[in-house]
Design a protein around this motif. Structure first.
Motif, PDB file in Angstrom:
ATOM      1  N   GLY A 305       5.696   0.548 -12.688  1.00 17.27           N
ATOM      2  CA  GLY A 305       5.215   0.644 -11.313  1.00 17.27           C
ATOM      3  C   GLY A 305       3.820   0.069 -11.159  1.00 17.27           C
ATOM      4  O   GLY A 305       3.531  -0.664 -10.204  1.00 17.27           O
ATOM      5  N   THR A 306       2.941   0.381 -12.094  1.00 12.19           N
ATOM      6  CA  THR A 306       1.569  -0.140 -12.043  1.00 12.19           C
ATOM      7  C   THR A 306       1.556  -1.659 -12.164  1.00 12.19           C
ATOM      8  O   THR A 306       0.794  -2.352 -11.476  1.00 12.19           O
ATOM      9  N   ALA A 307       2.410  -2.177 -13.046  1.00 14.62           N
ATOM     10  CA  ALA A 307       2.476  -3.627 -13.233  1.00 14.62           C
ATOM     11  C   ALA A 307       2.977  -4.344 -11.992  1.00 14.62           C
ATOM     12  O   ALA A 307       2.692  -5.529 -11.800  1.00 14.62           O
ATOM     13  N   ASN A 308       3.716  -3.640 -11.151  1.00  9.49           N
ATOM     14  CA  ASN A 308       4.282  -4.259  -9.950  1.00  9.49           C
ATOM     15  C   ASN A 308       3.622  -3.740  -8.666  1.00  9.49           C
ATOM     16  O   ASN A 308       4.204  -3.859  -7.584  1.00  9.49           O
ATOM     17  N   ASP A 309       2.426  -3.159  -8.818  1.00 10.52           N
ATOM     18  CA  ASP A 309       1.638  -2.689  -7.674  1.00 10.52           C
ATOM     19  C   ASP A 309       2.359  -1.643  -6.825  1.00 10.52           C
ATOM     20  O   ASP A 309       2.205  -1.592  -5.608  1.00 10.52           O
ATOM     21  N   VAL A 310       3.156  -0.812  -7.464  1.00 13.70           N
ATOM     22  CA  VAL A 310       3.781   0.308  -6.754  1.00 13.70           C
ATOM     23  C   VAL A 310       2.823   1.486  -6.803  1.00 13.70           C
ATOM     24  O   VAL A 310       2.395   1.889  -7.897  1.00 13.70           O
ATOM     25  N   GLN A 349      -0.619   4.205   4.983  1.00 16.12           N
ATOM     26  CA  GLN A 349      -2.004   4.183   5.490  1.00 16.12           C
ATOM     27  C   GLN A 349      -2.957   3.623   4.441  1.00 16.12           C
ATOM     28  O   GLN A 349      -3.899   2.877   4.772  1.00 16.12           O
ATOM     29  N   LEU A 350      -2.691   3.951   3.175  1.00 16.35           N
ATOM     30  CA  LEU A 350      -3.547   3.451   2.101  1.00 16.35           C
ATOM     31  C   LEU A 350      -3.425   1.928   1.975  1.00 16.35           C
ATOM     32  O   LEU A 350      -4.431   1.217   1.793  1.00 16.35           O
ATOM     33  N   LYS A 351      -2.161   1.427   2.089  1.00 18.97           N
ATOM     34  CA  LYS A 351      -1.953  -0.025   2.025  1.00 18.97           C
ATOM     35  C   LYS A 351      -2.637  -0.725   3.196  1.00 18.97           C
ATOM     36  O   LYS A 351      -3.276  -1.779   3.031  1.00 18.97           O
ATOM     37  N   HIS A 353      -5.266   0.347   4.858  1.00 22.41           N
ATOM     38  CA  HIS A 353      -6.718   0.436   4.650  1.00 22.41           C
ATOM     39  C   HIS A 353      -7.189  -0.647   3.691  1.00 22.41           C
ATOM     40  O   HIS A 353      -8.245  -1.277   3.900  1.00 22.41           O
ATOM     41  N   LYS A 354      -6.401  -0.894   2.616  1.00 22.49           N
ATOM     42  CA  LYS A 354      -6.785  -1.910   1.645  1.00 22.49           C
ATOM     43  C   LYS A 354      -6.772  -3.306   2.268  1.00 22.49           C
ATOM     44  O   LYS A 354      -7.492  -4.199   1.826  1.00 22.49           O
ATOM     45  N   LYS A 355      -5.923  -3.499   3.281  1.00 22.22           N
ATOM     46  CA  LYS A 355      -5.865  -4.786   3.972  1.00 22.22           C
ATOM     47  C   LYS A 355      -6.878  -4.870   5.130  1.00 22.22           C
ATOM     48  O   LYS A 355      -6.933  -5.878   5.833  1.00 22.22           O
ATOM     49  N   GLY A 356      -7.665  -3.786   5.295  1.00 20.97           N
ATOM     50  CA  GLY A 356      -8.664  -3.757   6.347  1.00 20.97           C
ATOM     51  C   GLY A 356      -8.091  -3.537   7.733  1.00 20.97           C
ATOM     52  O   GLY A 356      -8.707  -3.901   8.735  1.00 20.97           O
ATOM     53  N   LYS A 357      -6.928  -2.909   7.809  1.00 20.33           N
ATOM     54  CA  LYS A 357      -6.284  -2.678   9.105  1.00 20.33           C
ATOM     55  C   LYS A 357      -6.309  -1.217   9.527  1.00 20.33           C
ATOM     56  O   LYS A 357      -5.639  -0.832  10.476  1.00 20.33           O
ATOM     57  N   GLY A 358      -7.062  -0.391   8.873  1.00 27.62           N
ATOM     58  CA  GLY A 358      -7.104   1.002   9.270  1.00 27.62           C
ATOM     59  C   GLY A 358      -8.075   1.790   8.432  1.00 27.62           C
ATOM     60  O   GLY A 358      -8.611   1.302   7.425  1.00 27.62           O
ATOM     61  N   ALA A 359      -8.287   3.030   8.882  1.00 25.94           N
ATOM     62  CA  ALA A 359      -9.216   3.905   8.157  1.00 25.94           C
ATOM     63  C   ALA A 359      -8.564   4.429   6.889  1.00 25.94           C
ATOM     64  O   ALA A 359      -7.342   4.466   6.758  1.00 25.94           O
ATOM     65  N   LYS A 360      -9.399   4.854   5.953  1.00 23.23           N
ATOM     66  CA  LYS A 360      -8.890   5.414   4.711  1.00 23.23           C
ATOM     67  C   LYS A 360      -8.205   6.750   5.001  1.00 23.23           C
ATOM     68  O   LYS A 360      -8.769   7.614   5.677  1.00 23.23           O
TER      69      LYS A 360
END
Length: 376
Positions: A305-310, A349-351, A353-360
């Motif tokens: 999962g970590t290797a595939n960004d899950v 929501q976390l995804k 936020h990482k793309k800069g489209k929402g709050a953490k």
């Protein structure tokens, strides 16, 4: 000592052994039971319709020997007598034969049931063996048959003597009765005497039936090794079965690992349990478990999962609840929808936020809405 015990026939026959024996024609049979039932059925038939048969025979005999002067010169008269004889005797004789036949058929299948097979009719070499023949002549079975024969003769003689005692006075006074009533009276005594003689076979049959059942069961008994071999053949070699299970597990695990990159989130214990969940955002299906595992397999799921960004989300109670309640490629139980929805909302929501489209997003609550019956 253990090897000797394993080759002694001490075990009861298994259902498969009994079934195979029936297919070969090996079933418990009692000739004495068949003989007794056919004789008793015949005696009962004589008592029930003996008078009808006697009347028919009396009518036929009287008509056959009572001829007029013209009938003695008529060559067609014998055909008329024949037709009358058949008409008079057909019904009672057929009824008698049917009753006797039913008794014979039932007596043949009463012990062991109905069984038809060509195997018993096939020629066998041991039947032609002189050694096997001598063994049958002087073995235990021959002794039992001798004792049964002696018993039958003794019982029949005894029942015949009892019948003579019962009907002695009536037989001695038959000459005082009018003709043809004395003939019918004599026939009635013969019928009941025959019935008593047939009843004398009942004790023989009652002894022979359990003996034949015991003999048949003894012949089918198995050694401990035979039971083990049969169980191994039926269930398969344990080593082979273990190997097959291992291969099946490896194949299932490989398929499961291939689906992990498709997961939306991996819910962890975080050390002992891992559950990969995939959700179709079109809403056609509820969240589906695409992979799950414990200990080493759980670590491998997290690694892929970590290797595939899950995303990995720690929720011990929910991870255990999904692991024990849901199989791979099955939907999450409805009672866990709310808890899984909170996990998925957090991940989305976390995804964003990482793309800069929402709050953490706020951290997940430790107390997830899991029903008590699904908690582990």
């Amino acid at each position: 000592m253990a090897d000797t015990d394993s080759y002694e026939k001490t075990e009861e026959p298994t259902p498969k052994k009994i079934k195979d024996a029936r297919e070969k024609g090996q079933v418990a049979r009692s000739k004495e039971l068949a003989t007794t039932l056919v004789l008793i059925a015949s005696a009962i038939a004589l008592i029930a319709i003996g008078s009808i048969i006697a009347s028919a025979m009396f009518t036929i005999t009287k008509r056959s020997f009572t001829l007029s002067r013209d009938e003695t010169y008529d060559y067609t008269h014998m055909f008329q007598i024949l037709q009358m004889s058949v008409t008079e005797s057909a019904f009672p004789l057929i009824a008698f034969m049917i009753i006797a036949m039913v008794g014979g058929i039932y007596g043949s299948v009463a012990l062991g049931g109905y069984n038809f097979t060509w195997s018993s009719a096939a020629p066998k070499a041991n039947r032609l063996s002189p050694k096997a023949g001598f063994k049958r002549m002087f073995g235990t079975d021959a002794l039992v048959e001798l004792l049964k024969a002696i018993g039958k003769v003794s019982v029949i003689i005894g029942m015949a003597y009892i019948s003579l005692l019962i009907f002695k006075d009536e037989a001695l006074h038959l000459d005082l009765e009018q003709y043809p009533m004395n003939l019918f009276h004599a026939l009635d005594m013969i019928e009941w005497a025959f019935f008593l003689l047939c009843c004398g076979m009942i004790p023989i049959a009652l002894i022979d039936v359990p003996y034949q059942s015991h003999k048949h069961n003894k012949e089918l008994k198995m050694t401990l090794q035979e039971v083990k071999d049969e169980r191994k053949n039926a269930e398969g070699d344990p080593a082979v079965k273990s190997r097959v299970r291992k291969l099946q597990y490896q194949s299932a695990a490989n398929r499961m690992m291939q689906d992990i990159p498709k997961a939306d989130v991996i819910i962890t214990n975080p050390t002992h349990y891992s559950v990969a969940v995939q959700y179709d955002q079109n809403g056609e299906r509820a969240p589906v478990v695409v992979a799950k595992g414990i200990d080493e397999l759980a670590m491998h799921i997290r690694k892929i999962g970590t290797a595939n960004d899950v995303p990995l989300v720690a929720s011990p109670a929910l991870a255990r609840a999904i692991y024990y309640s849901t199989e791979v490629n099955h939907e999450v139980p409805q009672k866990l929808f709310m808890a899984v929805a909170q996990i998925l909302a957090y991940v989305y929501q976390l995804k964003a936020h990482k793309k800069g489209k929402g709050a953490k997003p706020k951290p997940l609550k430790k107390d997830m809405p899991i029903p008590p019956e699904l908690r582990r």
